[in-house]
Structures are given as C-alpha cells and as structure tokens.
Design a protein around this motif. Structure first.
Motif, short mmCIF file in Angstrom:
data_model
loop_
_atom_site.label_atom_id
_atom_site.label_comp_id
_atom_site.label_asym_id
_atom_site.label_seq_id
_atom_site.Cartn_x
_atom_site.Cartn_y
_atom_site.Cartn_z
N LEU A 1 -1.63 1.96 6.86
CA LEU A 1 -1.73 0.49 6.26
C LEU A 1 -0.60 -0.11 5.39
CD1 LEU A 1 -5.11 0.13 4.40
CD2 LEU A 1 -4.33 -1.03 6.77
N LEU B 1 1.53 -2.01 7.68
CA LEU B 1 1.00 -3.06 8.42
C LEU B 1 0.61 -4.27 7.51
CD1 LEU B 1 -1.62 -0.86 10.41
CD2 LEU B 1 0.69 -1.52 10.99
N HIS B 2 0.68 -4.02 6.35
CA HIS B 2 0.12 -5.08 5.17
C HIS B 2 1.34 -5.35 4.36
CE1 HIS B 2 -2.40 -6.76 2.10
NE2 HIS B 2 -2.94 -7.33 3.17
N ARG B 3 1.72 -6.60 3.90
CA ARG B 3 2.93 -6.76 2.98
C ARG B 3 2.37 -6.39 1.45
NH1 ARG B 3 5.93 -12.39 2.36
NH2 ARG B 3 6.67 -11.25 0.60
N PHE B 4 1.30 -6.87 1.08
CA PHE B 4 0.98 -7.16 -0.37
C PHE B 4 0.23 -5.87 -0.93
CE2 PHE B 4 1.04 -11.57 0.92
CZ PHE B 4 2.22 -11.83 0.46
N GLY B 5 -0.53 -5.25 -0.15
CA GLY B 5 -1.42 -4.20 -0.71
C GLY B 5 -2.28 -4.85 -1.68
N PHE C 1 0.84 -1.21 0.10
CA PHE C 1 0.08 -0.13 0.09
C PHE C 1 0.68 1.38 0.10
CE2 PHE C 1 -3.20 -2.58 2.18
CZ PHE C 1 -4.24 -2.86 0.91
#
Lengths: 526, 526
Positions: free
Chosen positions: A196, A199-203, A188
């Motif tokens: 975010l 907090l998130h690997r892939f988006g 992201f």
C-alpha cells in the motif's frame, strides 16, 4: 555559518568521508570543483569539496559525519537544474553532495503502474528501464535534459508531459534522511515494506510529503513514481495566432477545455521569439552582430519560418479511438473559430511499450508518451556563434540561462499583461522576450520568460541578472508570484503577512537544528 | 493531562469565554453536554463545556484563553463524523469547541471555479449558495449527511462524488490557527489576499497543507474549495454480479478503466447485504427477532429485491455528448463480458446550474452533480424497529454505527480476501457484513465494512467494538492499513518502523507545546 567553519573541522570530516566513500568520491581539487560549479548563471559560490556517495547508507554516514563536525552540506540529485542554478549552492561555504550514484530502480509493478527510484535515476534511465520491461506505461518527462533527476524535478515541483505532468501529485512513499541521521517516510511507508505504501499518497495521519518539496528540511533518498498508461489514442493539437489581440479569448477557451476535462494534460503556448529560438540560432548576420533582436527584425524573418505571433500545443489522451475522435471534434469546434491555424494529428492502436514508440517520427508524439529528448536543450545555445559542440553541456559551454517563473491566474488578461511586461523589460535590458507559457492546471498558468545569453561576454551576467530581478519584482507587484526560485533569488520573496514565515523557520530548526542541510534553499526571507 | 486540570483554571477560562462569546454559546449544563456527546458508538467521554464561537476572531481569543489557563480543547466542525465518533473527543477531560457558527462563504469565482468556506459551512449550504449563483459548477458531495461540514470532511481526507471526489487534492489556501494564537496559511495565501492563493495548491517553498489534514497540529479556519464544472454529458453505469467468483476479474477491469482515464471518478461497489440495507430495514419477522441475518435467510429475500451478489455504480463525465457516447461504448465493451447485468443511462445538454437539476428524478444523477442527499443516512437505521422518526438523527436515536476503513491495493484478489474476512468476522460477532467498496484512485480501494446495530440493546456496544477491533487488527496484519480512524482507534496503529513517529511527536510539540489541541487525535501510538 558561512566562512565560520574551523579548518580542523573540515579536515576531520574529509578524513572520515574519504574512508567511507573512497578517495575518488571525495573531490577537493580546485579544478574539479570549478567544473562542478559551472552553471548557466552567475552566483557567488565556493564549495570546500564535492562528495558522491554510492548508496543511501553511505549518504547517511556522510550526513552523520557532517553533523559531528558541523559542516554544511548542499545536496543536488544530478545537478541539472538549468536556468535556476544548475548545482550551485544558494550560499557559499559548504560541501556539495551529488546523489547521481544512487541509481537503484526497484519495486516495479506493471499492473498498478508504480516504480521506486533513488535520486540519481534520470528520466532517460527510467525510460530505458520501462522500455526494457515492455510494459505499456510511461513516466511523465520534462522538456529539459534527459539527464535530469526524476526526484530532483519532482522535489522542485517541476512539470512535464502527459496527464501525470503535475508530477508532485503522482508520487508517494518518500523516504527522507534528516540531518540527525534519522530516517522518516511518508504515507503508509512508515509502517514498513507494505504494498500500500506505493499506492497511496497520504496513508493515515498528518501528510508529510509536501514539507519535503521545495524545502531544505531533509534529503529525499527514495520515492515511488506513478506511471501513466500509454494511450490507445493520442492526438496532438497544434494551433497558432497571427495577432496578439486574439490571445485572451483563446486563453479563456483553453481554460474552459481544461475545466471540463477535455484537456487533461499541460497545454503549451509559445510566443514568436521563443519558437524562432527553437528553430534556429540568433540571426547575427541580419542584426550585424547587435542584440537584442527587435520586433522589426523579427518580422523580416517571418517568411523563413512561417511567422505568427503565438503558438500552442495540446494533447488529447484517450482510452479508445472513438473517444479520441470525439475529443478532437470538441476541440475543433471550440478552438477553431479562435485561432488562425489549427491542426490535429493522431496515433491509434494498442501500444505494447514505449520501446515501440522509439521509431515514431514526430517528436511531439514521442515526448507526450515519455521519451525524453534534447530539443529544448539545444535552444539554450540561441546566442551561440559557430557550430554547436557535439555533446551539449550548457554549464560547460558558457550558455547563459536564467528563468523567471511567475504563476498567473488562468485568464487571458493576465497572460496578455504578463507577456507585455516581459517584452518591454527584456528588450530594454537587451534580451529577446523568449516566452513559454504552460497551462499547468485548470486554474493556473506558469509563465517562463527565458533569459538566454552568452556568459562569455563581459557584463552579460550582470545585465541578465538585472533583467531577471526587474521581472521578478514587477511580477510580484502584480500578484504573479513565482512557483519556483533560482538559487540567486531565494531571498526575493515578500514576507508572509501572517505567522507562516515564523512557522517555517521553526520547522527548519526542528528538522535541522544546526542548519546544515542546503542552507538558504527556499527559506523565507529575513 | 486528563483530569489534572485545576478547577480554578477551568472556572477562570469559563468566565473569559462567557464574556467573549456570550452566555448562550458557552454550554455547561449536564443535560446539554450529554446531548452534545450523543454518538453512534460508545467511547469514554466527558467534556467540561461546549463552546460555539461566532467568528474566526472569537475562536482565536478562545484559544488564547485556553492557552493561558492550560485547558485542552477538542474541535469539531459540525460534528457529523458518523461511524468514526460523531463529535466525541478522543480523550475525556477537555472542552468541546464546535465551529458550526462559522458559516461565511466568500470569494466565489465563477470563471476559475473556486469558493472559500469556513468550517461551519455544510454541503447543503454550499450547494444552496452555488445554486443561487446560477453557475454551472458544483462541489463534490459525500454520501453522508447534507449537514456535514465541507472542511471537516476535507480535513479527514474524506471522499465524494465526481472527478473532484478525492477532495483533499481540490482545496487550497488553508488558513489555520495555532495553539499559540498565531495564524498561518498554505500556498500563496501567506502573501495575503492575492488571487493566486485560491488557484494554486503549493505556492512556493515547503507545502504545509498535508500537515493540517488528519492531524491535531492546528485548527483550520478557512480554505478554498475548487469546483467541478457540471458535465454536458453524464452517464451512470450500473452493473451487478450474481456470483462471487466473478468479482476479481471485474475489479481488474475497473482498475484498467481507472488507469486509462475512462473512469475519472470514484467507482462504488456494494455487496448484497449492503444493498439490502439501503432498500429496507432488518427483516425482523423473517428471523423471528434473531440477529444476524444469515446468508441462507438473505437468499430467501432475493425475490423481493432482485438478489445478486455484488453491485456497482460508476459515472462517466464528458465534455460533450459525443465523448460521452464513445466512453459508454468503451465501458460497455470492457465490462459487458464480465458482469451479469449492465445498464448505462445518460443525461445530456448544457446545464445552467445545479438548481435546475433539483427536479431530476434519479438520485444518482443528482448526487453525481453535487446535490446532497440523505439516502445513506436512512440506512443506518437498518436495525431500527417501528416507523422512522420524521427527522433523522442517528446520534440522538441510538443508531449504532462503527466504520472500519481498510485501504486495499486495487486488485481483485485483495478485495475478495478482505470481503471474505469481513463476512466471517462480522457474522461471527453477530452483525451483517454490510460492505461498501470505493475505487478511490487508480491504485487503491477503500473498503468500508459498516457495523450497524442498535445501541439501546444491552451489550451491543461492546460486541460492535469487539467486532471492529478484530477487523482492524486483522486487516493491519494483512497490510490493509486504515485510511481513517475512529476516535476509539486513534491508538491502534502499529508503530513506525523508522523515525517517523518520533518526528510526528516533535512536530506536535512544535505546533502545540502544551498539547492543548484535540489531544490524541491522529497521534502516533505510544
């Protein structure tokens, strides 16, 4: 590309760089360059200059200058890639770029346990930062130098202590600089400064992060590291075997404990030679100056250090003392019948921060909770004679270190075969089979046969290299392919059986049409 | 590209495909194509044909034909992407390729817990295969259809039950077909049929797997799935809240339990509307045929189904009964004070295989150990009147289902804000706020506001779409970006703030110069 650069292009680039970075960060003196290229192994190298940008924006300008003048760059974070090339370029004829001045630590989130770092941030710096914050969080550290770069180790897909030891799965929001001067982001983060992103690997959409690891497609200038919570219960399980034949069933039991979730972090196994090398230096008197140390000679030393054939350490991270106790019981019941010695120690309580752990006496507990240490570093002085230098610097001190990095299926038979091969090959070439084996995942073992020698002795570099190359070749023949490569072996992989190598070459051209970024690094063999 | 194809090119391609696949697998009848495009949402669609190749080699030939004639292809595995487009292409004007006949399951390894599948292999087929093997292993299943493709769900980065629920981290050795007819592989699989390829994600060098997820760069034709061991102790934790205000502190506690390793699998949270929709169909009598169901009407139903505001389920996977008991105690102590009801049930013992679990009565225990079920499927008939069809097929039956997929930081305040927004927007548009929330990782929540409606009613498709689009837009404004997109929303992302979109476009051209593979799918917005 090598050697084909016109002197005028280089001169023009250097002028721009001096203006942009300041003279003191554009190193061209032969003596300083020689020092910068000091390494623990021999590899043909020659660099035209060493640049030390002071910010991500300076780095971008520096790359644009390189692009305009078509000067190849070779990038290192802090250059502590010991055993695999230190800061040596894969190919001679380039300008070395060291990112050790990019040390910004930002966006620390104590609740969701993330922090963002630049490439110059070392494990020690990040530990110090977290300790100062007083949060019960830690970053997985490596057994190598406290001065190693967190990003450098991550991009090499290095491993470390703790549940987050498989480091590359615990990072996100890569910011990367392309050879064109463009900036791209993973997950992201491409949408800007949204929470975010950290907090998130892939988006959403294709995930780019994997492309930026073990590659020379771009320069990663920042990423977010996920932090593990300090456990309320931590147990260290130590075990040993006196007989080699007991190794395969033990490995099988460890695999089962990894698979069922009992062991959620890396399990380490070390052979007798390796353990000896962490406890003392080479017994020159016993061997009357001869190398290698034979098995018979090793046996005579057993009384002094306890002996044993294989040694292991595992960790049990638990959210409560009761869970810790139940895990210990399960491990005791499973491993007890399979080993000769088994000892489990534990620490319990509600930790406030890593700073509190600093006074913990047992180095394993410190390491497993994110405090970097120099223990392994000292062991590369194994063949050193006389008192150790006050400050250790294997590159400067002529310590020879060559890693070979075969990956093995997590099977007892595979480890037994790989260890036997290492022992035969390494002793024949004149080196002790110093073996470390990391149970990295539920399905794979990482074996590290360490070739440690004294570079100051004539001919040793070449003998070490021959030993390494024979090991690598024979492991590849057995299907035990390397999970990392040293600079000297970037061309040693077999070709792909399909069109993957062709795709990788096209990707390199897409990212870096002029081939200016770290030429040769993790490129497929020609 | 759309509509620009010369009729002759298509005719030529169809002739080749009929020869290669056989007439029965080249569908061109208008009625059959209409059926193939039946979906749970409205999206402009038109396909020229439907192809069903019978082998990976037939698929390769099919792609080469498409390349020669420049016919765009849109690939689905089994086409069960309910709520996000079923098998509808993003753009009209292409040939649909369904991979449901590629059902080979191979290379099952009961010790290291891996199995290799083709795109047509469904969760049900894989469960049946593993049960027949009698191994104590299972594949994480989704709450969606047992007929969904394992590869399809993985490539969408879907989630599921169990410790391996974050599916995309538990697969490796992708084999992918490029638009050029070339074949590439990820990890060690590029070196051929080595065992390690099935055991290690990255191999050596740049990792390509992420590029093949949520993308239209290539067609994944095979991959290896990692299997979780059936637990010796499994506990299901169910809890509920009567008051909305209690949600934020509960979410915070769940985050802490994820972070400290107590909860190693997805935690599900559902609001009252959503729970009601899984227990009964829309109360048409109560509302006298009006929609949506208001909060006041919902309250009158509470006595019939128990009421409550938010409901949750978590699972505790443990390697021994004692560890399970200690984990339950920790969860009880942590969550007890924060919820109104808390119930923990457990099952203990040494399971031999998933086949044994088939007679387990509690569907949660079945689901959490890899037995697919149709439970969620029935709930999309929420607005259905009259008796349910014997075999459920939401596409055929005109069930309207539109998912919106915002990602949230794992914070109580974020979930509260996102849920409040959903409730206001959805009720205003005439739909019940059916909310599912998955605590997918230690740091993120996946919220799924489900718009469920009756497509057979005039104007409902458009109202549902307007509701979805307003939700998506407002969540993006709040920084709650989507983790998945439906076919209708592939162009709805904001542009990247840096050069990532430009890079993604260049990558698409590199992989697929003529733009023939699944045009528009997860491409950056123009």
């Amino acid at each position: 590309m090598t050697g084909s650069l016109a002197p005028r292009a280089l001169a023009g680039a250097l002028t721009e760089w001096r203006r942009a970075l300041g003279d003191e960060h554009v190193v061209t003196s032969a003596e300083q360059l020689r020092q910068a290229l000091a390494a623990t192994l021999e590899h043909p190298s020659e660099v035209w200059a060493l640049l030390r940008p002071g910010s991500r924006e300076q780095l971008r300008q520096l790359v644009l200058t390189a692009q305009r003048h078509r000067v190849p760059l070779y990038t290192v974070s802090t250059g502590k890639n010991w055993g695999l090339g230190s800061r040596l370029p894969v190919r001679p004829g380039c300008v070395l770029v060291e990112l050790s001045r990019l040390t910004t630590i930002s966006d620390f989130d104590p609740e969701l346990a993330t922090v963002t770092v630049e490439p110059g941030v070392t494990f020690q710096q990040l530990y110090d930062f977290l300790a100062a914050q007083g949060a019960p969080l830690f970053v997985s550290v490596t057994g190598a130098s406290p001065g190693a770069s967190v990003i450098g180790n991550t991009l090499e897909r290095g491993d470390g202590a703790g549940v987050y030891g498989d480091r590359v799965h615990q990072v996100c929001a890569f910011e990367a600089l392309l050879a064109t001067g463009e900036t791209v982001s993973t997950g992201f983060a491409r949408f800007g400064q949204v929470e975010l992103a950290r907090l998130h690997r892939f988006g959403v959409g294709p995930a780019l992060d994997g492309l930026l690891t073990q590659s020379n497609f771009a320069i990663v200038t920042r990423l977010t590291v996920w932090l593990q919570r300090l456990p309320r219960s931590l147990s260290v399980v130590r075990f040993s075997l006196r007989q080699e034949q007991r190794l395969p069933p033990l490995v099988q039991a460890l695999q089962a404990l990894r698979l069922d979730g009992t062991l959620r972090s890396v399990v380490g196994l070390w052979n007798d030679y390796r353990v000896l090398s962490t406890r003392q230096r080479y017994p020159w008197e016993l061997t009357q100056g001869a190398t290698p140390l034979t098995r018979a000679q090793l046996a005579t030393l057993a009384p002094a250090w306890g002996g044993g054939r294989w040694f292991g350490t595992a960790a049990l991270y638990a959210p409560s003392p009761a869970v810790g106790a139940a895990l210990r019981e399960h491990v005791q019941a499973t491993l007890g019948p399979l080993v000769d010695e088994l000892e489990i120690q534990s620490r319990e309580g509600e930790p406030k921060s890593g700073a509190e752990l600093f006074h913990e006496g047992d180095p394993a507990f410190r390491f497993l909770q994110g405090i970097p240490h120099q223990g392994s570093l000292a062991s590369v002085y194994w063949r050193w004679r006389g008192p150790l230098p006050a400050a250790l610097d294997p590159d400067r001190d002529g310590c020879g270190v060559l890693w070979c990095c075969p990956t093995l299926p997590f099977r007892g038979s595979a480890l037994a075969a790989a260890a036997e091969l290492a022992e035969e090959v390494m002793l024949r070439h004149g080196f002790e089979p110093l073996l470390a084996c990391l149970a990295q995942t539920e399905r794979c073992l990482y074996l590290v046969p360490l070739i440690i020698y004294d570079r100051r002795l004539a001919g040793e570099d070449a003998r070490a290299r021959a030993c390494h190359d024979e090991l690598l070749t024979r492991y590849v023949e057995l299907g035990f392919l390397p999970y990392r490569l040293g600079v000297q072996s970037m061309g040693a992989l077999p070709p792909s059986v399909d069109d993957t190598d062709a795709l990788l070459r096209r990707l390199k051209r897409l990212f870096d049409p002029a081939g200016l970024l770290s030429p040769g690094r993790y490129e497929p063999s020609d």
